[in-house]
Write an enzyme that holds these catalytic residues in place. Structure first.
Site, PDB file in Angstrom:
ATOM      1  CD  GLN A 110      44.801  22.598  29.590  1.00 21.90           C
ATOM      2  OE1 GLN A 110      44.246  24.038  28.768  1.00 21.90           O
ATOM      3  NE2 GLN A 110      45.602  23.091  30.326  1.00 21.90           N
ATOM      4  CG  HIS A 174      43.143  27.457  27.426  1.00 21.40           C
ATOM      5  ND1 HIS A 174      43.302  28.645  27.557  1.00 21.40           N
ATOM      6  CD2 HIS A 174      43.517  26.683  28.361  1.00 21.40           C
ATOM      7  CE1 HIS A 174      43.606  29.123  28.574  1.00 21.40           C
ATOM      8  NE2 HIS A 174      44.199  27.782  29.409  1.00 21.40           N
ATOM      9  CD  GLU A 266      33.978  34.500  33.584  1.00 22.96           C
ATOM     10  OE1 GLU A 266      34.621  35.433  33.304  1.00 22.96           O
ATOM     11  OE2 GLU A 266      32.947  33.905  32.962  1.00 22.96           O
ATOM     12  CE1 TYR A 276      27.531  34.003  28.781  1.00 24.25           C
ATOM     13  CE2 TYR A 276      27.712  33.503  26.677  1.00 24.25           C
ATOM     14  CZ  TYR A 276      27.057  33.717  27.927  1.00 24.25           C
ATOM     15  OH  TYR A 276      25.829  33.025  27.209  1.00 24.25           O
ATOM     16  CE1 TYR A 287      46.962  31.204  35.228  1.00 21.70           C
ATOM     17  CE2 TYR A 287      47.114  32.285  32.550  1.00 21.70           C
ATOM     18  CZ  TYR A 287      46.778  31.926  33.766  1.00 21.70           C
ATOM     19  OH  TYR A 287      45.758  30.276  33.549  1.00 21.70           O
TER      20      TYR A 287
END
Length: 395
Positions: A110, A174, A266, A276, A287
């Site tokens: 990513q 991520h 979210e 959070y 998963y």
């Protein structure tokens, strides 16, 4: 690496000449039309019915490899970051040229060239900086970094890295990397947990947090944890898994769309010093086993404002302050990757009162959502042969 949102975000400080820039951008667009150089837009959908506004969907450019972020130059051109490490400069006819001088990125998994954001005072000569986030290699693997540069013709000049997360690691996902300017002139950067959830609760680790920086990459003296030895001075929030959408509203509030694991995606209001919860608190599931992870709620940790149904996979978030879409005023537009949806969220106080699906698969995986200087909505889709799209009133 470039990643700069060349249009000032909603909520630009009143001391900045934002209206003048918006006017210049609109004037440039009108001049293109008057001269016959109309953007080579192809209609994807002539009319998509909506609860408040019916919309028309057009494609402005194509041939972009995994485009990640779009920014708006004052002369009406677009800058688009491509994740493999390229920066495209697109004119009003949809023609694209490559911008040279982009630093090397770690284009694995990513990672790569990510978000773009112009300095809020871009255009005054002194502050003509393009900011960009990217994944880069370092000791122990890769990490998220921020650079800035000046656009000189079709080349980046005066390129410098102003921030890099302090711990690099081997996972290649991520990275997060969204950028947004607050009204006080500070820059927010999101950094994902890098696939190692417990890092998001370690205050000395930048992973799984929102970082707040000065325009040159320093730490503002009023950051919430400056006097706390347990938390790094640059940290603004904790417990964030992987924020992929970030927007500043006209009232100065900051909003984020964030990936849960398997479900549990979210919407959060980002506030200084808040934890959070990830991975101790989440409505997502494992998963492999599909079993719940952690707790639904816990003392000292902020519950999400809104949780998407199913596996939405959010990316791209815009706050609407638009005359063309007056019926969406102060709403949020959230893009989805796996879901391939664009959803309008009406927020009242601490509740999302309505959620309307505007797009559902018409352009595939949605990576970025932006409100342009003239008030129309721009999107990028995440494909090897991706494109730049515009959403406009159907009438």
């Amino acid at each position: 690496m470039p990643a700069a949102s060349l249009c000032p975000p909603p909520g630009t400080p009143p001391t900045l000449p934002a209206p003048r820039r918006r006017g210049a951008w609109l004037l440039a667009t009108l001049m293109l039309v008057a001269s016959g150089h109309v953007p080579a837009a192809s209609v994807i959908a002539e009319r998509i019915d909506g609860a408040v506004h019916d919309v028309r969907l057009v494609r402005l450019a194509e041939g972009l490899e995994h485009p990640w972020s779009v920014a708006f130059l004052p002369d009406g051109r677009f800058l688009v970051s491509e994740r493999p490490g390229r920066l495209a400069l697109i004119d009003g006819q949809g023609h694209s040229r490559r911008v040279d001088g982009v630093p090397r990125v770690a284009a694995r998994g990513q990672g790569g060239l990510l978000d773009l954001a112009l300095h809020p005072e871009y255009g005054d000569g002194e502050h003509d900086w393009l900011y960009f986030s990217y994944a880069r290699s370092g000791p122990g693997g890769t990490g998220t970094a921020v650079g800035r540069a000046r656009l000189s013709g079709t080349r980046l000049a005066d390129v410098e890295e102003i921030f890099a997360q302090e711990r690099f690691s081997s996972p290649t996902h991520h990275y997060s990397g969204r950028l947004a300017w607050r009204q006080d002139g500070t820059l927010l950067l999101t950094i994902g947990d890098r696939g190692e959830g417990p890092r998001a609760q370690d205050g000395r680790d930048h992973a799984g947090s929102v970082i707040r920086l000065t325009e040159s990459g320093g730490v503002p003296g009023d950051n919430p944890f400056v006097d706390d030895p347990r938390v790094d001075d640059a940290v603004y929030t904790l417990g964030n898994r992987n924020i992929q959408g970030l927007a500043v509203a006209t009232d100065g509030s900051v909003w984020a769309s964030e990936h849960g694991p398997r479900t549990g995606d979210e919407i959060n209001r980002i506030e200084a010093g808040v934890n959070y919860g990830w991975p101790e608190v989440t409505l997502g599931r494992d998963y492999a086993t599909n079993r719940p992870i952690g707790r639904d709620s816990a003392p000292g940790m902020r519950d999400p404002l809104y949780v998407f149904e199913g596996r939405f996979a959010p990316s791209g978030l815009a706050h609407v302050s638009s005359r063309p879409f007056a019926g969406w005023q102060d709403d949020l537009l959230a893009g989805g990757l796996r879901s391939q949806r664009l959803v309008r969220l009406t927020v009242e106080g601490d509740e999302v009162r309505r959620a309307e699906v505007l797009l559902d698969g018409q352009i595939g995986r949605i990576r970025d959502v932006r409100q342009g200087p003239e008030g129309l909505v721009y999107l990028l889709n995440d494909r090897p042969d991706g494109g730049l799209f515009r959403l406009e009133p159907a009438d």
